[in-house]
Design a protein around this motif. Structure first.
Motif, short mmCIF file in Angstrom:
data_model
loop_
_atom_site.label_atom_id
_atom_site.label_comp_id
_atom_site.label_asym_id
_atom_site.label_seq_id
_atom_site.Cartn_x
_atom_site.Cartn_y
_atom_site.Cartn_z
N LYS A 268 0.83 -1.22 0.00
CA LYS A 268 0.00 0.00 0.00
C LYS A 268 0.86 1.26 0.00
O LYS A 268 0.60 2.21 -0.74
CB LYS A 268 -0.91 0.02 1.25
N GLY A 288 3.44 -4.48 8.97
CA GLY A 288 2.96 -3.58 10.04
C GLY A 288 3.76 -2.30 10.10
O GLY A 288 3.85 -1.68 11.16
N THR A 289 4.33 -1.89 8.98
CA THR A 289 5.15 -0.67 8.97
C THR A 289 4.30 0.58 9.18
O THR A 289 4.63 1.45 9.97
CB THR A 289 5.91 -0.56 7.62
N THR A 290 3.19 0.66 8.46
CA THR A 290 2.37 1.87 8.53
C THR A 290 1.40 1.80 9.71
O THR A 290 0.70 0.80 9.88
CB THR A 290 1.56 2.05 7.23
#
Ligand code: GTP
Ligand code: MG
Length: 489
Positions: A268, A288-290
């Motif tokens: 994304k 799970g970066t953002t």
């Protein structure tokens, strides 16, 4: 549409005649133009009014002079339905091949939406049954309604003005709560009432000005300038209220909202950067970066939108990750369009069906992402997954990005985003025009210019308001608005 001016104030009642005659002549002209092209009032129209697809109940709406006769034609059984007044009747619908349980809502004109006799047949919601019931009504003398024709009839009958018709349309297209709220404000006549208040004051002012034309300062019929100015100020205040109403109704009218969502690591953020042409969002192989939603402005050929990157789906999230989920959910709920990013290399239909079920968004475009890892066309799951489109895209190579931009442009311009902006512009331009004319009238009056000129300015101000309400909206504007309606509305 109002075909005659609202009652002016007591003070000017005696002066009204000249204006009223002119006004009712022009209203008649408008009416005859409108009805000659768009509606054929002698037809009785019929259409399924409930959305396509199965449902518990389906509604067929009929409107026109032969509605009563049609009800009797399809009514099964020995007793005749009692149609002398508004009623809810239970019976059976005979479609020629069998009978169906029927709940009939009978609304004789003029106390109906179209002011004609209206029948609503509430039947079992199966599409095939509804089709055969419509076929029966058509063979008994109805004509299939065109999209928006019921609303157009209500408009031509003076039952609703154009802003309320636009409200009906906006509500049909609304994909989130704030759009639905903005649509309802129009539908319930919020703008219509304010425009008519401004118009009534303008009519009063013009009547006073025209009355003054015939009298000298010393005559008893002379109207003092201060009195005219006071009415002009009332008109200006009413106009301001109409403008404020529009501004409040659609606070975020300018930009459609597009939200990127999908599983962690679907890409994304990479797509966000690619669409905006910059490297702002963190891209990493770590799932799970953002967390925080990131926003940018997406310029398309026809539409401008805000684009949001959100945290990847995570049903079991806790702590700050849970908060990130809530931010993402809120963004999706407010979106005009959700872009669902799917990692093509890992995609499986069953897992996607679960993701889609959790994604209760109305308008979804599926991006078959990382297409570089899985060449070939994407599977056609548009129906199964309830998506407007499925497009292969690679943010790594840039393949498919242009096609995605065009699709976004098309969906946003065609849907509520484009519609909302178009409606808003139509209203605000005409209101601004009315305000300019009104200010000119006031200046001319104070400068002591000929009263004929002041009256002319006021006439132009009223004309601008009549464009908002639709009384003098050109036929092509009406066509454009009503053509967007669905069948049965
Ligand atoms: N092959 C390929 N890899 C990509 C593409 N787009 C992104 N990636 C890689 O996929 C991984 C995840 O990318 P992100 O953009 O961070 O994914 P995300 O969906 O934002 O992930 P979260 O923020 O963690 O939910 C990174 O290693 C990217 O380099 C693409 O089009 N093709
Ligand atoms: Mg990300």
């Amino acid at each position: 549409m109002r075909c005659s001016p609202r009652r002016s104030g007591e003070k000017v009642a005696g002066y009204r005649t000249r204006y009223d005659h002119a006004r009712s002549r022009s209203a008649q002209a408008v009416n005859s133009v409108n009805s000659s092209t768009a509606s054929r009032p002698n037809d009785t129209i019929a259409a399924i009014a409930t959305p396509p697809g199965g449902g518990l109940r389906g509604v067929i709406r009929v409107s026109g002079p032969r509605a009563r006769e049609l009800v009797r034609a399809v009514w099964h059984g020995g007793t005749r339905p009692e149609l002398s007044r508004r009623a809810l009747l239970e019976g059976r619908f005979d479609d020629g091949r069998g009978t169906l349980p029927l709940l009939l809502l009978w609304m004789p004109g003029p106390r109906s939406f179209t002011r004609e006799d209206v029948a609503e047949f509430h039947l079992p919601g199966h599409p095939a049954l509804l089709q055969s019931a419509v076929a029966r009504l058509l063979s008994a003398g109805a004509r299939l309604a065109e999209p928006g024709e019921f609303t157009r009839r209500a408009f031509h009958a003076g039952r609703i003005d154009l802003t309320r018709a636009e409200g009906v349309l906006a509500l049909v297209f609304a994909t989130n709560e704030s759009q639905a709220r903005a649509a309802r404000a129009l539908l319930f006549g919020g703008l219509e009432a304010r425009v008519q208040a401004a118009r009534a004051a303008l009519v009063d002012a013009r009547t006073l000005v025209e009355a003054s034309l015939d009298f000298d300062e010393n005559d008893t019929g002379h109207v003092p300038q201060g009195e005219i100015e006071a009415v002009l100020h009332t008109a200006a205040a009413a106009l301001e209220q109409a403008q404020e109403f529009e501004a409040q109704r659609a606070p975020e009218r300018g930009l459609a909202r597009v939200v990127l969502c999908g599983a962690p690591n679907a890409g994304k953020s990479a797509l966000f950067n690619r669409l905006l042409g910059r490297d702002e969002a963190l891209v990493s192989a770590h799932a799970g970066t953002t967390r925080d939603a990131l926003e940018g402005t997406l310029e398309l050929a026809g539409a401008t939108a805000t684009l949001r990157d959100t945290a990847g789906f995570d049903a079991g999230a806790a702590g700050p990750d849970r908060a990130a989920q809530r931010i993402a959910e809120r963004s999706r709920a407010d979106a005009d369009l959700v872009v669902w990013v799917v990692d093509a290399a890992r995609a499986q239909q069953a897992a996607l069906a679960d993701e889609r079920a959790a994604l209760d968004s109305a308008q979804v475009l599926l991006v078959w992402h990382k297409a570089d890892l899985r060449p070939g066309p994407p599977p056609d799951w548009t129906r199964e997954l309830g998506c407007a489109r499925i497009l292969p895209v690679s943010s790594l190579t840039g393949a498919g990005v242009d096609a995605l931009r065009s699709a976004l442009d098309e969906l946003l311009s065609g849907g509520q985003g484009g519609l909302g902006r178009e409606t808003f512009l139509r209203h605000t331009r005409a209101l601004a025009q009315a305000q300019t004319e009104l200010e000119t009238a006031l200046l001319s009056l104070r400068a002591g210019l000929a009263l004929e000129l002041v009256a002319e300015d006021l006439r132009r101000a009223t004309d601008a308001l009549d464009e908002v309400s639709g009384a003098t909206a050109p036929e092509d504007v009406l066509d454009r608005i009503f053509a967007r309606f669905c069948l049965g509305k």
